[in-house]
Design a protein around this motif. Structure first.
Motif, PDB file in Angstrom:
ATOM      1  N   TYR A   1      19.699 -51.116   8.516  1.00  0.00           N
ATOM      2  CA  TYR A   1      18.746 -50.190   9.036  1.00  0.00           C
ATOM      3  C   TYR A   1      18.198 -50.397  10.518  1.00  0.00           C
TER       4      TYR A   1
ATOM      5  N   LEU B   1       8.516 -53.726   2.203  1.00  0.00           N
ATOM      6  CA  LEU B   1       9.579 -53.091   1.826  1.00  0.00           C
ATOM      7  C   LEU B   1      10.643 -54.128   1.228  1.00  0.00           C
TER       8      LEU B   1
ATOM      9  N   VAL C   1       3.480 -45.465   1.814  1.00  0.00           N
ATOM     10  CA  VAL C   1       4.946 -45.594   1.912  1.00  0.00           C
ATOM     11  C   VAL C   1       5.495 -44.111   1.988  1.00  0.00           C
ATOM     12  N   SER C   2       5.983 -43.574   2.454  1.00  0.00           N
ATOM     13  CA  SER C   2       6.898 -42.416   2.273  1.00  0.00           C
ATOM     14  C   SER C   2       8.424 -42.679   2.312  1.00  0.00           C
ATOM     15  N   TYR C   3       8.958 -42.495   1.274  1.00  0.00           N
ATOM     16  CA  TYR C   3      10.400 -42.785   1.001  1.00  0.00           C
ATOM     17  C   TYR C   3      11.391 -41.454   0.707  1.00  0.00           C
ATOM     18  N   GLN C   4      12.089 -40.965   1.589  1.00  0.00           N
ATOM     19  CA  GLN C   4      12.890 -39.880   1.296  1.00  0.00           C
ATOM     20  C   GLN C   4      14.206 -40.356   1.332  1.00  0.00           C
TER      21      GLN C   4
ATOM     22  N   LEU D   1      13.617 -52.633  -1.123  1.00  0.00           N
ATOM     23  CA  LEU D   1      13.643 -51.460  -0.978  1.00  0.00           C
ATOM     24  C   LEU D   1      14.559 -51.141   0.459  1.00  0.00           C
TER      25      LEU D   1
ATOM     26  N   GLU E   1      14.590 -42.847   6.785  1.00  0.00           N
ATOM     27  CA  GLU E   1      14.290 -42.643   5.370  1.00  0.00           C
ATOM     28  C   GLU E   1      13.115 -43.325   4.606  1.00  0.00           C
ATOM     29  N   ILE E   2      12.423 -44.040   5.464  1.00  0.00           N
ATOM     30  CA  ILE E   2      11.162 -44.712   4.801  1.00  0.00           C
ATOM     31  C   ILE E   2      10.350 -44.610   6.068  1.00  0.00           C
TER      32      ILE E   2
ATOM     33  N   VAL F   1       6.385 -46.189   6.830  1.00  0.00           N
ATOM     34  CA  VAL F   1       5.298 -47.119   6.413  1.00  0.00           C
ATOM     35  C   VAL F   1       4.041 -46.840   7.308  1.00  0.00           C
TER      36      VAL F   1
END
Length: 98
Positions: free
Chosen positions: A33, A23, A72-75, A28, A58-59, A61
């Motif tokens: 965090y 990331l 990767v999922s990024y909301q 990113l 929020e992320i 991985v």
């Protein structure tokens, strides 16, 4: 094309390092965090606001046992605002307030 095997997860120390480097190399992680272990192969990145950690990642991985990023999922959390701030009080003080 990277495998994701729930039966053979990566150890969290390795997975979290791989995910964080992945990331960071893509720019990113430009906010405060914390990193938490997720489910199976998941590594959670939770935003911190004013030193407090939000309650959902929020992320996310996914890192496999070979140390490869599977997904990767990024909301994106936009328009965040403080609804209220409540101090931590003792149980005795809470009962008194009731």
């Amino acid at each position: 094309s990277v495998t994701y095997d729930l039966e053979n997860p990566a150890d969290f120390a390795t997975a979290s390092q791989v995910a964080e480097q992945f990331l960071q190399s893509r720019g990113l992680l430009n906010f405060p965090y914390v990193i938490q272990q997720g489910y199976g192969n998941d590594v959670f990145f939770l935003r911190q606001i004013d030193g407090r950690t939000v309650n959902q990642p929020e992320i996310v991985v996914g890192v496999n046992a070979d140390g490869q990023v599977s997904y990767v999922s990024y909301q994106v959390m936009s328009n965040l605002e403080t609804v209220g701030v409540y101090p931590v009080i003792s149980a005795n003080d809470a009962w008194t307030l009731l």
